[in-house]
Design an enzyme around this catalytic site. Sequence first.
Site, PDB file in Angstrom:
ATOM      1  N   HIS A 229      98.796 -16.226  14.760  1.00  0.00           N
ATOM      2  CA  HIS A 229      97.827 -15.157  14.597  1.00  0.00           C
ATOM      3  C   HIS A 229      98.212 -14.436  13.314  1.00  0.00           C
ATOM      4  CE1 HIS A 229      96.035 -11.198  14.717  1.00  0.00           C
ATOM      5  NE2 HIS A 229      96.434 -10.735  15.604  1.00  0.00           N
ATOM      6  N   TYR A 234      98.130  -8.156  10.309  1.00  0.00           N
ATOM      7  CA  TYR A 234      99.606  -8.449  10.578  1.00  0.00           C
ATOM      8  C   TYR A 234     100.121  -9.327   9.445  1.00  0.00           C
ATOM      9  CZ  TYR A 234      98.183  -6.024  14.655  1.00  0.00           C
ATOM     10  OH  TYR A 234      97.518  -5.283  15.579  1.00  0.00           O
ATOM     11  N   ARG A 380      86.544  -7.731  24.802  1.00  0.00           N
ATOM     12  CA  ARG A 380      86.054  -6.522  25.658  1.00  0.00           C
ATOM     13  C   ARG A 380      84.978  -6.960  26.941  1.00  0.00           C
ATOM     14  NH1 ARG A 380      85.341  -3.233  20.411  1.00  0.00           N
ATOM     15  NH2 ARG A 380      84.598  -5.413  19.959  1.00  0.00           N
ATOM     16  N   TYR A 408      81.845 -23.112  47.730  1.00  0.00           N
ATOM     17  CA  TYR A 408      80.786 -23.218  48.513  1.00  0.00           C
ATOM     18  C   TYR A 408      79.806 -21.951  48.845  1.00  0.00           C
ATOM     19  CZ  TYR A 408      83.954 -21.096  52.025  1.00  0.00           C
ATOM     20  OH  TYR A 408      84.708 -20.027  52.415  1.00  0.00           O
TER      21      TYR A 408
HETATM   22  C1  LIG Z   1      92.592  -4.662  24.455  1.00  0.00           C
HETATM   23  C2  LIG Z   1      92.365  -5.430  23.337  1.00  0.00           C
HETATM   24  C3  LIG Z   1      93.589  -5.986  22.950  1.00  0.00           C
HETATM   25  C4  LIG Z   1      93.433  -6.891  21.810  1.00  0.00           C
HETATM   26  N1  LIG Z   1      94.680  -7.688  21.461  1.00  0.00           N
HETATM   27  C5  LIG Z   1      94.727  -8.772  20.347  1.00  0.00           C
HETATM   28  C6  LIG Z   1      95.688  -9.696  20.397  1.00  0.00           C
HETATM   29  O1  LIG Z   1      96.732  -9.525  21.118  1.00  0.00           O
HETATM   30  N2  LIG Z   1      95.643 -10.619  19.466  1.00  0.00           N
HETATM   31  C7  LIG Z   1      94.263 -10.481  18.695  1.00  0.00           C
HETATM   32  O2  LIG Z   1      94.031 -11.524  17.852  1.00  0.00           O
HETATM   33  N3  LIG Z   1      93.158  -9.886  18.839  1.00  0.00           N
HETATM   34  C8  LIG Z   1      93.447  -9.024  19.759  1.00  0.00           C
HETATM   35  N4  LIG Z   1      92.410  -8.269  20.029  1.00  0.00           N
HETATM   36  C9  LIG Z   1      90.994  -8.330  19.449  1.00  0.00           C
HETATM   37  C10 LIG Z   1      90.222  -9.343  20.197  1.00  0.00           C
HETATM   38  O3  LIG Z   1      90.848 -10.474  20.745  1.00  0.00           O
HETATM   39  C11 LIG Z   1      88.738  -9.469  19.753  1.00  0.00           C
HETATM   40  O4  LIG Z   1      88.883 -10.300  18.426  1.00  0.00           O
HETATM   41  C12 LIG Z   1      88.197  -8.318  19.419  1.00  0.00           C
HETATM   42  O5  LIG Z   1      88.132  -7.367  20.494  1.00  0.00           O
HETATM   43  C13 LIG Z   1      86.610  -8.619  19.063  1.00  0.00           C
HETATM   44  O6  LIG Z   1      85.881  -9.407  20.508  1.00  0.00           O
HETATM   45  P1  LIG Z   1      84.910  -8.560  21.489  1.00  0.00           P
HETATM   46  O7  LIG Z   1      83.999  -8.087  20.752  1.00  0.00           O
HETATM   47  O8  LIG Z   1      84.595  -9.580  22.430  1.00  0.00           O
HETATM   48  O9  LIG Z   1      85.991  -7.484  22.116  1.00  0.00           O
HETATM   49  C14 LIG Z   1      92.150  -7.000  21.200  1.00  0.00           C
HETATM   50  C15 LIG Z   1      91.384  -6.527  21.667  1.00  0.00           C
HETATM   51  C16 LIG Z   1      91.257  -5.790  22.543  1.00  0.00           C
HETATM   52  C17 LIG Z   1      89.944  -4.943  23.034  1.00  0.00           C
END
Ligand SMILES: Cc1cc2nc3c(=O)[nH]c(=O)nc-3n(C[C@H](O)[C@H](O)[C@H](O)COP(=O)(O)O)c2cc1C
Length: 420
Positions: A229, A234, A380, A408
Amino acid sequence: MITKITGENIGAPNAPYYTPIQDPPPGTSLSLIKSQSNDTESPPLFTPLKLRGISLPNRIVVSPMCTYSAHDGTLTDWHLVHLGQFALRGVGLIFVEATAVTPQGRISPNDSGLWKDEQIAPLKRIVDFVHSQGVKIGIQLAHSGRKSSTIAPFILVKGHENNVKIPNLSPEEYGGWPNDVVGPSPIPWDENHANPKELTIEQIHEIEEAYVAAAKRAEKAGFDIIELHFAHGYLAHEFFSPISNKRTDQYGGSFENRVRYGLETTKKVRQVWSEDKPLFVRISASDWVDNGEGNSWEIKQSVKLSKLLKELGVDLIDVSSGGNTPEQKINLDNSYQVPFAEEIKKYANIYTGAVGLIRDPQIANNIVTNGQADLIFLARGFLHDSSWVIKAAEKLGVLIQTPKQYHYAIKKILISNSIK
Ligand SMILES: Cc1cc2nc3c(=O)[nH]c(=O)nc-3n(C[C@H](O)[C@H](O)[C@H](O)COP(=O)(O)O)c2cc1C
């Protein structure tokens, strides 16, 4: 131990109980069901992708998502059910949430962690379950740097229960470590975050080694893929960006110096991670700050970094953006980060993952068809509907394999829907 029910029905090898072997794995395209379609091939979203020794049945990934529900970094039954549900719903790959390589590198006191051996077994239980269903699973290893010691969004803080904005910083009595937060430079993210202490070179190396130790533990837990990550403001992103990195030593200043920590970490992890297992890196392709060229982290630098990561044996760049400064001005729109994934794929010549506001299966399919990205990460969308893949397959006119116990029944629904 019941691993066979009757006759030839031997169960999946990873389960200490009978569950049928899922072959082909859930999410595999079986046939086209849309009678009105003249197509004879599966839509690209439902084609397999082979990365090193791992084959994914389709291009849809459960993006890493923090659930702030771990105790001392250790996962529980919550995580088994939360992650396990996706193994039953046809996804190509599941990621465990950001998992800290040191206790101080957690975003909140309730994050997942892999800094000690005791944390391996609960992860392995989840990996074994997902594998027993024929599905692949990865883990995202993280250090949150100056954005650590915050508080989970749903935790009530004494004195702040009545819809009053809660402080972002987790105080010590809530398990936080506000005085032990670190970053490349002593610049807080904003006034609601900790004042980070500037990392010494020795401490930088210690964090790199913590990644190595966590990667070895991830191997013991049986994970198929590691994702580093390096996004969302971060620690690695803090080093990359001139907004958060004001160092004057070999870890700050020039592009080469700012990416040094990320590259060193990647190189060390690749050395201990199995040759036949893929390594992904999630980056923020842009800070979304328009403060003059070279003064923030931008797509051009992301392309340059991606080329260097590829040389170190990284297989895929998972392309996100933002998160490093409250000054960011993001053009939030459907698929808004896809152009970044496309540019990195084109100019760094590496597989990419697209993420961010991708909701419509047709759009997801177009992204893969047009060669903008190779995998589609959804976050999401999966919290809203864990059956997103099954419904996407139906919309795109494909019959996919689902777990035998369901198949099935689901097959009948899909076929009767397609001929209406
Ligand atoms: C509840 C939640 C927790 C998330 N935790 C992380 C995480 O642990 N690591 C990360 O890289 N992104 C995290 N994200 C970002 C998502 O992986 C993703 O990049 C972002 O929500 C955009 O995608 P989406 O529009 O499909 O939600 C988090 C997002 C949500 C909604």
